[in-house]
Design an enzyme around this catalytic site. Structure first.
Site, PDB file in Angstrom:
ATOM      1  N   ASP A   1      95.691  13.059 -26.111  1.00 64.06           N
ATOM      2  CA  ASP A   1      95.246  12.909 -24.771  1.00 64.06           C
ATOM      3  C   ASP A   1      95.411  13.845 -23.919  1.00 64.06           C
ATOM      4  OD1 ASP A   1      95.069  10.398 -22.149  1.00 64.06           O
ATOM      5  OD2 ASP A   1      93.317  11.304 -23.216  1.00 64.06           O
TER       6      ASP A   1
ATOM      7  N   TYR B   1      85.841   2.696 -24.573  1.00 65.07           N
ATOM      8  CA  TYR B   1      87.039   2.440 -23.668  1.00 65.07           C
ATOM      9  C   TYR B   1      87.153   1.428 -22.797  1.00 65.07           C
ATOM     10  CZ  TYR B   1      91.228   4.252 -21.119  1.00 65.07           C
ATOM     11  OH  TYR B   1      92.399   4.423 -20.823  1.00 65.07           O
TER      12      TYR B   1
ATOM     13  N   HIS C   1      91.976  12.955 -30.001  1.00 68.47           N
ATOM     14  CA  HIS C   1      91.363  12.513 -28.896  1.00 68.47           C
ATOM     15  C   HIS C   1      92.145  13.554 -27.731  1.00 68.47           C
ATOM     16  CE1 HIS C   1      90.110   9.595 -25.781  1.00 68.47           C
ATOM     17  NE2 HIS C   1      91.236   9.935 -25.054  1.00 68.47           N
ATOM     18  N   CYS C   2      91.455  14.283 -27.170  1.00 66.77           N
ATOM     19  CA  CYS C   2      91.866  15.270 -26.211  1.00 66.77           C
ATOM     20  C   CYS C   2      90.512  15.639 -25.410  1.00 66.77           C
ATOM     21  CB  CYS C   2      92.431  16.625 -26.671  1.00 66.77           C
ATOM     22  SG  CYS C   2      91.538  17.238 -28.061  1.00 66.77           S
TER      23      CYS C   2
HETATM   24  O1  LIG Z   1      91.891  10.050 -21.068  1.00 67.33           O
HETATM   25  C1  LIG Z   1      91.885   8.812 -21.477  1.00 67.33           C
HETATM   26  O2  LIG Z   1      91.901   8.487 -22.544  1.00 67.33           O
HETATM   27  C2  LIG Z   1      92.140   7.960 -20.367  1.00 67.33           C
HETATM   28  C3  LIG Z   1      91.723   8.239 -19.166  1.00 67.33           C
HETATM   29  C4  LIG Z   1      90.603   8.912 -18.576  1.00 67.33           C
HETATM   30  C5  LIG Z   1      89.565   9.398 -19.517  1.00 67.33           C
HETATM   31  O3  LIG Z   1      89.343   8.927 -20.694  1.00 67.33           O
HETATM   32  C6  LIG Z   1      88.192   9.833 -18.892  1.00 67.33           C
HETATM   33  O4  LIG Z   1      88.408  10.258 -17.592  1.00 67.33           O
HETATM   34  O5  LIG Z   1      87.617  10.263 -19.598  1.00 67.33           O
HETATM   35  C7  LIG Z   1      92.476   7.073 -18.167  1.00 67.33           C
HETATM   36  O6  LIG Z   1      92.790   6.009 -18.624  1.00 67.33           O
HETATM   37  O7  LIG Z   1      92.260   7.318 -16.876  1.00 67.33           O
END
Ligand SMILES: O=C(O)/C=C(\C=C(/O)C(=O)O)C(=O)O
Length: 304
Positions: free
Chosen positions: A257, A157, A31-32
């Site tokens: 991340d 998510y 996850h990145c």
């Molecule tokens: O990077 C993550 O997994 C978490 C966040 C953001 C995103 O996933 C994104 O903008 O795609 C967050 O909680 O702000």
């Protein structure tokens, strides 16, 4: 064009330490993200934040520094459904990265085929209100129908408070489903309490559901330091992640991340985040499943 970063934006940690924990051979950062660079890959007009630039080259340098072999790059909401930066990073990865894209219901078969050829293996549905406007469920159902023939899966998510309302929709998704960050449990609650049990029940009742046990830095209330001052301990998150790893050892994934969008009070050193892993996957076998076997099965099913 030049994009003004969201006020207070924390850039990713420059100069991460070398992890003490030795990642197993073939470990996957599952996850990145990549951000822009904005001059080449503009951020989406509908975005709810404007990040710093964070390039594929910088992501792959971090991969090598930490000791990962591969990446799963997830489309960030700041790029909306414009997957060009993601595809560019996949093309630069020499087969060492796979992707999760964001598509809209009007995506064409040709566009899906192009994403698949680049190494995309899933789509992401985001329900976090501070990140995206809500997409109607019928649109998401149509996208699931479109991607199922490709053998893709769905990454979701969401925040724990929204799981009750979304439970039936998630349970009806026919593909593999991967939950980001355990569905963001409230770690001030009892890890054996009803709130987290709803998430554990979701995993028990749906054998096609996987979860990432990543992002303690997003979930922790006690913060990075343990009482004894150990950095990146995130002691309040550990009991939640350990339960998931031990109850579902074949359906967990982990990621840095990086570049860590929208963190507010501290930016983790990615080397120390890797050192957090043995706290939640406490044996070499669990670590190999979490970091190698599981992501390999989901993202490189054709083999090494
Ligand atoms: O990077 C993550 O997994 C978490 C966040 C953001 C995103 O996933 C994104 O903008 O795609 C967050 O909680 O702000």
């Amino acid at each position: 064009g030049d994009f003004e970063k969201t006020p207070g934006w924390l850039d990713w940690y420059d100069g991460p330490t070398t992890p003490t924990f030795q990642l197993p051979a073939g470990a996957v950062d599952a996850h990145c993200h990549v951000f822009g660079p904005g001059g080449q890959f503009p951020f989406a007009p509908e975005r709810k934040y404007t990040p710093c630039d964070a390039s594929a080259a910088q992501l792959f340098a971090l991969r090598d520094h930490l000791g990962f072999a591969r990446n799963v790059i997830v489309q960030a909401t700041c790029h909306g459904a414009d997957n060009r930066a993601l595809v560019d990073a996949l093309n630069r990865s020499e087969g060492r990265a796979r992707g999760v894209a964001t598509v809209r219901r009007d995506v064409t078969d040709a566009q899906l085929a192009e994403l698949d050829a680049a190494g995309v293996r899933g789509v992401r549905f985001n329900f976090v209100k501070r990140l995206v406007d809500r997409v109607p469920t019928d649109s998401l159902e149509e996208i699931v129908e479109r991607i199922t023939p490709l053998g893709w899966h769905v990454v979701i998510y969401f925040e724990a408070e929204d799981l009750p309302d979304l439970y039936d929709f998630f349970s009806a998704i026919p593909t593999d489903v991967v939950v980001d960050h355990m569905g963001r449990p409230d770690v001030t609650k009892d890890p054996d309490g009803p709130e987290f049990d709803l998430f554990l029940r979701f995993m028990r009742e749906n054998p096609n559901v996987w979860t990432k046990v990543s992002c303690p830095e997003r979930l922790s209330v006690t913060g990075p330091r343990a009482l004894d001052g150990e950095q990146h301990a995130y002691t309040d998150v550990v009991p939640f992640a350990r339960r998931v790893v031990e109850q579902f050892p074949d359906r967990v994934l982990w990621g840095t991340d990086w570049p860590h969008p929208n963190l507010k009070d501290h930016m983790p050193d990615d080397g120390l985040l890797v050192d957090y892993i043995p706290q939640i996957a406490t044996t070499p076998e669990l670590q190999r499943k979490l970091l190698v076997d599981n992501p390999q099965r989901l993202y490189w099913p054709e083999g090494a």
